[in-house]
Design an enzyme around this catalytic site. Structure first.
Site, mmCIF file in Angstrom:
data_model
loop_
_atom_site.group_PDB
_atom_site.id
_atom_site.type_symbol
_atom_site.label_atom_id
_atom_site.label_comp_id
_atom_site.label_asym_id
_atom_site.label_seq_id
_atom_site.Cartn_x
_atom_site.Cartn_y
_atom_site.Cartn_z
ATOM 1 N N SER A 125 0.819 -1.214 0.000
ATOM 2 C CA SER A 125 0.000 0.000 0.000
ATOM 3 C C SER A 125 0.851 1.262 0.000
ATOM 4 O O SER A 125 0.341 2.344 -0.261
ATOM 5 C CB SER A 125 -0.911 0.018 1.237
ATOM 6 O OG SER A 125 -0.130 0.023 2.423
ATOM 7 N N HIS A 146 -2.840 -3.645 -5.699
ATOM 8 C CA HIS A 146 -3.175 -3.187 -4.346
ATOM 9 C C HIS A 146 -4.676 -3.186 -4.105
ATOM 10 O O HIS A 146 -5.407 -2.367 -4.656
ATOM 11 C CB HIS A 146 -2.600 -1.783 -4.120
ATOM 12 C CG HIS A 146 -2.960 -1.216 -2.781
ATOM 13 N ND1 HIS A 146 -3.342 0.090 -2.608
ATOM 14 C CD2 HIS A 146 -3.038 -1.800 -1.547
ATOM 15 C CE1 HIS A 146 -3.620 0.295 -1.337
ATOM 16 N NE2 HIS A 146 -3.452 -0.828 -0.669
ATOM 17 N N GLU A 158 -5.938 -1.185 -7.218
ATOM 18 C CA GLU A 158 -4.986 -0.366 -7.957
ATOM 19 C C GLU A 158 -3.992 -1.274 -8.687
ATOM 20 O O GLU A 158 -3.459 -2.216 -8.087
ATOM 21 C CB GLU A 158 -4.232 0.570 -7.021
ATOM 22 C CG GLU A 158 -5.120 1.640 -6.403
ATOM 23 C CD GLU A 158 -4.374 2.494 -5.395
ATOM 24 O OE1 GLU A 158 -4.613 3.719 -5.378
ATOM 25 O OE2 GLU A 158 -3.574 1.949 -4.607
ATOM 26 N N ASN A 196 -4.543 6.423 -1.661
ATOM 27 C CA ASN A 196 -3.932 6.961 -0.438
ATOM 28 C C ASN A 196 -3.347 8.345 -0.667
ATOM 29 O O ASN A 196 -3.313 9.173 0.248
ATOM 30 C CB ASN A 196 -2.852 6.003 0.081
ATOM 31 C CG ASN A 196 -3.442 4.832 0.846
ATOM 32 O OD1 ASN A 196 -4.512 4.929 1.419
ATOM 33 N ND2 ASN A 196 -2.754 3.702 0.829
#
Length: 513
Positions: A125, A146, A158, A196
């Protein structure tokens, strides 16, 4: 050069059978792949298979799956007792500890086991896919894959190529993610990838508001949920995630971007982390928890005051019309002069300004001025803002007026941009800069944020919803007042707002030399 066959994946290996590994295994088996599970801890694979089987059994009980589905899916889960048992896999996904050296060592070992055509995928991540691949003999077959927890429910994955990853590997892994029922968000190998990275503004700007004494956590949460339409306020989210987890991500992305001001963490979280105020898991964070339930203060009671004349500034004609309707419906007298009468409450409608600057710019008496946030209108929660000079009776009059029809009202201290304006502008700005950097295309950015973060809309759509030019104004006023590069507008936002183009507009670019 490594080549990849055109047929789909048939066998998938999982290394690490914790929450993420289990979820990936479940989806892969449902998608028709044979899944081999490996974990260094004795008994971990059996626990994972039992857990997944339990999920499927509950699906049968609820009529979502048949007994035949259950038997077929369970038959696709196999234990790989040794790492060497993964030798026949077309792709192996690692979901082990988030440490670069550990992932590099695992992939180096797998390269001695797997066929050269097999793909190595990392569920990292926060680590660089390129850095993980740099230890490999064939870095071109390494890719980021991800997922988000809980994997079966978070319908996004992702797909992150490293700098050497081949396009064939990218296309095959994207097809696998789609076969597993997820939206595949292709992103470049940058800190935080896409989701993120995009999520940095929500919590950090809320923490900045708290640190400035603008409002308490409950008020900030209420404003962003009720006015902004977010599913959860930033402080409730920090408590849910756990400050130990959130702080690590905030620090990591901030430092990986060489102390980029937009991602600057707050000193508040470091001290709270040291105190063990982690959130739900520790029983206390920004809220206190009893039997898992947050103890939220009651809504403040609106004061009762006699009606007073109300004058509205002319900064925003649309806002002035909406405010006039509320005042007239309440039966209060609207002061319609170009300047306020001596006894009038003065309502201001600034964007990116505080009450102090707005009042002084218009040569009004700050003691009689209260600002109201009109970014999201007046239909849900209403936010009033007072300066240090605002008289208590003026504050109470404004609170009473806007609470008369039963709509909740929050009163905050002076802030350039209220609460909602600042948080929304920060989210849009970060999203625009993700587009500017080419981390992902505009449509992918918006869809990934909606699915991965649960925002009411993606950052670029959010900017369009509130008006790109208005968002630009808020940021410019914030930067001018604070001098903080945190608020400098992204070139993507500035250019499109000034040209009157949608923030989702990619434009035309000449090919780089």
């Amino acid at each position: 050069m490594l080549t990849t066959p055109s047929h789909p994946f048939h066998t998938l290996g999982i290394v690490g059978t914790g929450a993420m590994g289990r979820g990936i295994a479940q989806l892969a088996a449902q998608a028709g792949l044979e899944v081999s599970l490996h974990d260094a801890r004795t008994g971990a694979v059996d626990e994972a298979r039992d857990f997944i089987a339990g999920v499927w059994s509950r699906g049968v009980a609820k009529g979502r799956l048949s007994e035949d589905d259950l038997a077929r899916y369970r038959a696709r889960l196999h234990e790989a007792t040794e790492l060497a048992d993964l030798a026949g896999c077309d792709i192996v996904v690692e979901a082990i500890v988030e440490k670069l050296e550990a992932k590099q060592e695992l992939f180096t070992r797998l390269e001695g086991i797997l066929d050269d055509q097999a793909v190595l995928a990392t569920n990292t991540s926060s680590l660089s896919v390129t850095a993980i691949a740099s230890a490999c003999r064939l870095p071109q077959r390494v890719i980021g894959f991800h997922f988000f927890n809980p994997v079966p429910l978070m319908k996004i994955v992702e797909v992150i190529p490293g700098l050497r990853t081949t396009s064939e590997v990218v296309e095959r892994v994207e097809a696998l993610g789609q076969a597993m029922g997820h939206f595949t968000a292709r992103a470049t190998d940058t800190p935080g990838f896409l989701v993120n990275h995009a999520g940095r503004a929500f919590g950090t700007e809320a923490l900045r508001l708290l640190g400035e004494g603008v409002a308490d956590p409950t008020t900030i949460d209420r404003l962003l949920v009720d006015q902004g339409g977010f599913r959860m306020g930033p402080f409730s989210l920090l408590d849910l995630t756990g400050l130990d987890v959130s702080q690590a991500v905030m620090e990591s992305i901030y430092h990986q971007y060489y102390e980029e001001a937009r991602f600057r963490p707050s000193p508040l979280t470091r001290s709270r982390l040291a105190a063990g105020l982690l959130g739900r898991k520790s029983g206390e964070g920004f809220y206190r928890y009893v039997d898992g339930q947050a103890q939220v203060p009651d809504e403040p009671t609106a004061p009762k005051v006699a009606p007073t004349p109300v004058w509205i500034s002319g900064e925003d004609p649309h806002a002035r019309h909406a405010l006039a309707a509320v005042i007239e419906a309440a039966g209060w007298r609207l002061d319609t002069g170009d300047t306020p009468s001596d006894d009038a409450l003065c309502l201001l409608t600034p964007y990116g300004e505080d009450t102090t600057d707005s009042a002084l710019r218009q040569r009004l008496d700050p003691a009689r001025c209260v600002a109201i946030d009109m970014l999201a209108g007046l239909d849900t929660r209403r936010c009033l803002m007072v300066s240090p000079a605002t008289e208590a009776e003026r504050r109470d009059a404004a609170h009473a007026l806007f609470a008369l029809d039963g709509t909740p009202v929050s009163v905050i201290n002076d802030s350039h941009g209220f609460v909602l304006q600042r948080v929304v502008a920060a989210i849009v700005n970060v999203g625009a800069d993700i587009a500017q950097q080419g981390v992902a295309d505009p449509a992918t950015i918006d869809r990934a944020v909606e699915l991965g973060l649960g925002y009411p809309m993606g950052p670029l759509k959010l900017g369009e919803h509130y008006g790109a030019r208005r968002i630009l104004t808020i940021l410019e006023n914030l930067q001018a007042a604070s001098g903080d590069p945190r608020y400098r507008p992204s070139p993507w936002l500035r250019r499109r707002a000034r040209l009157g183009l949608p923030l989702t507009h990619s434009g035309t670019h000449s090919r780089p030399l």
